[in-house]
Design an enzyme around this catalytic site. Structure first.
Site, short mmCIF file in Angstrom:
data_model
loop_
_atom_site.label_atom_id
_atom_site.label_comp_id
_atom_site.label_asym_id
_atom_site.label_seq_id
_atom_site.Cartn_x
_atom_site.Cartn_y
_atom_site.Cartn_z
N ARG A 95 45.76 49.69 32.86
CA ARG A 95 46.93 48.90 32.15
C ARG A 95 46.94 48.83 30.84
NH1 ARG A 95 45.98 42.63 33.63
NH2 ARG A 95 43.71 42.67 33.55
N LYS A 115 47.50 45.92 26.01
CA LYS A 115 46.82 45.73 27.34
C LYS A 115 48.05 45.14 28.34
CE LYS A 115 43.10 42.77 29.43
NZ LYS A 115 42.13 42.16 29.04
N ASP A 127 48.97 47.52 39.30
CA ASP A 127 50.26 47.57 38.93
C ASP A 127 50.63 47.71 37.42
OD1 ASP A 127 49.64 45.05 37.80
OD2 ASP A 127 51.00 43.87 38.93
N GLY A 128 49.30 48.31 36.73
CA GLY A 128 49.53 48.11 35.22
C GLY A 128 49.78 47.15 34.42
N ASP A 254 31.78 49.12 31.47
CA ASP A 254 32.94 49.58 30.71
C ASP A 254 33.42 48.25 29.96
OD1 ASP A 254 33.26 48.41 33.50
OD2 ASP A 254 35.39 48.37 33.00
N ASP A 264 36.99 42.18 26.40
CA ASP A 264 37.44 42.08 27.77
C ASP A 264 37.27 40.49 28.07
OD1 ASP A 264 38.56 42.11 30.36
OD2 ASP A 264 37.77 44.18 30.34
P1 AMP Z 1 38.90 45.20 33.57
O1 AMP Z 1 38.13 44.18 34.68
O2 AMP Z 1 39.85 44.45 33.06
O3 AMP Z 1 37.49 45.75 32.72
O4 AMP Z 1 39.27 46.32 34.45
C1 AMP Z 1 38.65 47.17 35.04
C2 AMP Z 1 39.05 48.55 35.32
O5 AMP Z 1 40.52 48.12 36.15
C3 AMP Z 1 39.79 49.31 34.33
O6 AMP Z 1 39.93 50.38 34.61
C4 AMP Z 1 41.23 48.68 34.24
O7 AMP Z 1 42.21 49.48 33.38
C5 AMP Z 1 41.56 48.35 35.65
N1 AMP Z 1 42.70 47.60 35.97
C6 AMP Z 1 42.45 46.04 35.88
N2 AMP Z 1 43.70 45.47 36.07
C7 AMP Z 1 44.71 46.39 36.20
C8 AMP Z 1 46.05 46.42 36.70
N3 AMP Z 1 46.77 45.19 36.92
N4 AMP Z 1 46.66 47.45 37.00
C9 AMP Z 1 45.98 48.60 36.74
N5 AMP Z 1 44.38 48.83 36.43
C10 AMP Z 1 44.04 47.73 36.28
MG MG Z 2 37.48 46.14 30.80
#
Ligand code: AMP
Ligand code: MG
Length: 487
Positions: A95, A115, A127-128, A254, A264
């Site tokens: 996303r 983001k 949902d991105g 990540d 993050d």
């Molecule tokens: P994060 O916990 O934000 O570090 O996200 C971990 C992974 O989940 C990353 O690959 C993000 O891009 C993906 N991600 C988190 N929220 C969403 C969302 N609403 N739609 C698509 N991908 C998501």
């Molecule tokens: Mg992240």
């Protein structure tokens, strides 16, 4: 007739050019009804962008990534990662998008990133999208961290999209425009390593050296020097989190940068009462990322980084492992040194005091704060008052008064400087109850509490008349605070 100011932006696509295997050309989702919620004017100025122009429809289109210069090449970045200890070979920007790199006023390369900009091939079930509340949370907390002098990604703006986002309830959607010295993560190296393409791994490491640890290029062993540089940067970063009482909440690989910037701001929060076992994230059932575990988890993440780098350290695996272990062992002393330096300042002591003495004093004080469940931020501020001769505010918080008095006597004998302490112990951090209040109001359309909070936390050391409520601990009925990830 007046002419609307226009934004001049030159975006490079260096990451995409040098690492095409990890960059997927993609476009931001247009917003049905964009509205600029917050613009970081000092940061815009740093980047050489005209704030007035960013407020025009064309400027907002730029902040949303939908109205970019013709030669821009936005990409979704590929990365892997260990999430809560389990490995995912393909995470990537599900996303988010990297719009490109720009050169700021001081000649530094900065990523411009989004983001909440819509689905990408990395989205899996997601949902991105992103909601207004969590994006404003990242804005406030990352800007507070920056004001506290802690390395962090920055937030240039939050734009409400006018699109509804389905979470537990329907929420207003938003896009955050993020600025970082890069978005290279431990997970980027895990991804490159997993392809078994040694040339890709080497190009990634060279790119990281050039952007973040340029001295490593001239070292006898540049890739080992890169690893050492990241160990040092992460040890220093986590020491600063611990000193200020910051709980990141989702230290997956990540979310660990090669630059040493905090990244993050999902489930993060600042400590209220001091307790090493504090966990805020609703999904962290085992307490893996509890406040007190953060140094150990940082080292665990660096071990995953070392594993990715092994083929670059030495062609002979045993030698590469021995080298990685030796470098990783530097984390503990680097962390202790960074923490001692910070504690020395928090305790108002002169530079000459030995690390062991400072760490011992700090730890003993923290035991007393823990036992009394004392508000962490206020306690350090009361310490400044104690250094100036009035220990009563602090004595009113701690349970074991004989132990505190004995501690105070030893500390005072070292001649602490209370005014110097007030310059390093913040009076304003983004306290959980204030963040919730501001985000709830903003979600309902009222930005005034957010603006006031931002004003307080971007002047973290100045107690100002009229801002007393930003310095006070949470009300007793605030209860057990929970934060949510990826929402
Ligand atoms: P994060 O916990 O934000 O570090 O996200 C971990 C992974 O989940 C990353 O690959 C993000 O891009 C993906 N991600 C988190 N929220 C969403 C969302 N609403 N739609 C698509 N991908 C998501
Ligand atoms: Mg992240």
């Amino acid at each position: 007739m007046s002419v609307a100011p226009s934004v001049t932006l030159r975006l490079d696509d260096r990451f995409a050019r040098e690492l095409p295997e990890m960059a997927l050309a993609w476009k931001a989702l247009p917003a049905p009804d964009p509205r600029l919620l917050v613009l970081n004017e000092p940061l815009a100025a740093e980047l050489g962008l005209d704030a007035e122009a960013l407020r025009t429809p064309a400027g907002v289109g730029l902040l949303l990534g939908t109205d970019l210069p013709a030669d821009a090449h936005p990409v979704a970045q590929a990365y892997a990662g260990h999430q809560f200890g389990g490995y995912s070979p393909r995470l990537g920007d599900g996303r988010a998008l990297l719009l490109g790199e720009l050169t700021d006023r001081e000649g530094r390369t900065r990523d411009l990133h989004l983001k909440g900009s819509g689905r990408t091939p990395f989205s899996r079930g997601g949902d991105g999208l992103a909601a207004v509340g969590p994006m404003l949370r990242e804005h406030v907390v990352s800007e507070a961290m920056h004001a506290l002098g802690i390395p962090t990604t920055r937030s240039l703006a939050v734009v409400a999209t006018g699109r509804a986002v389905q979470r537990e309830t329907v929420l207003p959607g938003a896009v955050l425009t993020r600025v970082a010295s890069s978005h290279l993560r431990v997970g980027s190296f895990q991804y490159a390593r997993a392809t078994d393409d040694l040339d890709l791994l080497r190009r990634l490491a060279d790119h990281a050296i050039d952007r973040h640890h340029p001295a490593a290029a001239d070292a006898a062993h540049p890739y080992r020097a890169l690893f050492d540089g990241v160990v040092e940067a992460q040890a220093s970063l986590v020491a600063q989190w611990m000193l200020v009482g910051f709980v990141h909440g989702v230290m997956n690989t990540d979310n660990v940068t090669i630059s040493g910037e905090t990244i993050d701001y999902g489930p993060c929060a600042f400590l209220d009462a001091y307790d090493p076992a504090t966990v805020y994230s609703s999904i962290d059932h085992g307490g893996r990322y509890a406040y007190g575990n953060q140094p150990v988890l940082a080292q665990w993440n660096l071990a995953r980084f070392a594993e990715s780098l092994l083929p670059l350290l030495d062609a002979e695996q045993d030698r590469a492992v021995a080298m990685a272990v030796e470098s990783l062992e530097r984390f503990t002393p680097a962390y202790a040194a960074a923490r001692a330096a910070g504690l020395r300042r928090k305790l108002g002591l002169p530079a000459g005091q030995a690390d062991d003495l400072v760490l011992g004093l700090g730890d003993e004080l923290l035991v007393l704060l823990h036992a009394g469940r004392v508000d962490h931020t206020s306690a350090w501020r009361m310490m400044g008052t104690a250094a100036r001769g009035d220990a009563e505010p602090l004595r009113g918080q701690v349970l074991d008064l004989p132990a505190l008095d004995a501690w105070l006597e030893r500390w005072r004998a070292l001649g602490p400087d209370g005014d110097a302490m007030d310059r390093v112990n913040p009076v304003h951090v983004p306290r959980n109850h204030l963040v919730e209040e501001a985000l709830d109001a903003a979600t309902a359309g009222d930005l005034a509490p957010l603006t006031a909070l931002l004003d307080a936390v971007t002047s973290p050391y100045d107690a100002r008349p009229g801002q007393e409520r930003y310095a006070e601990p949470a009300p007793v009925d605030f209860g057990d605070y929970q934060t949510f990830c990826g929402t």
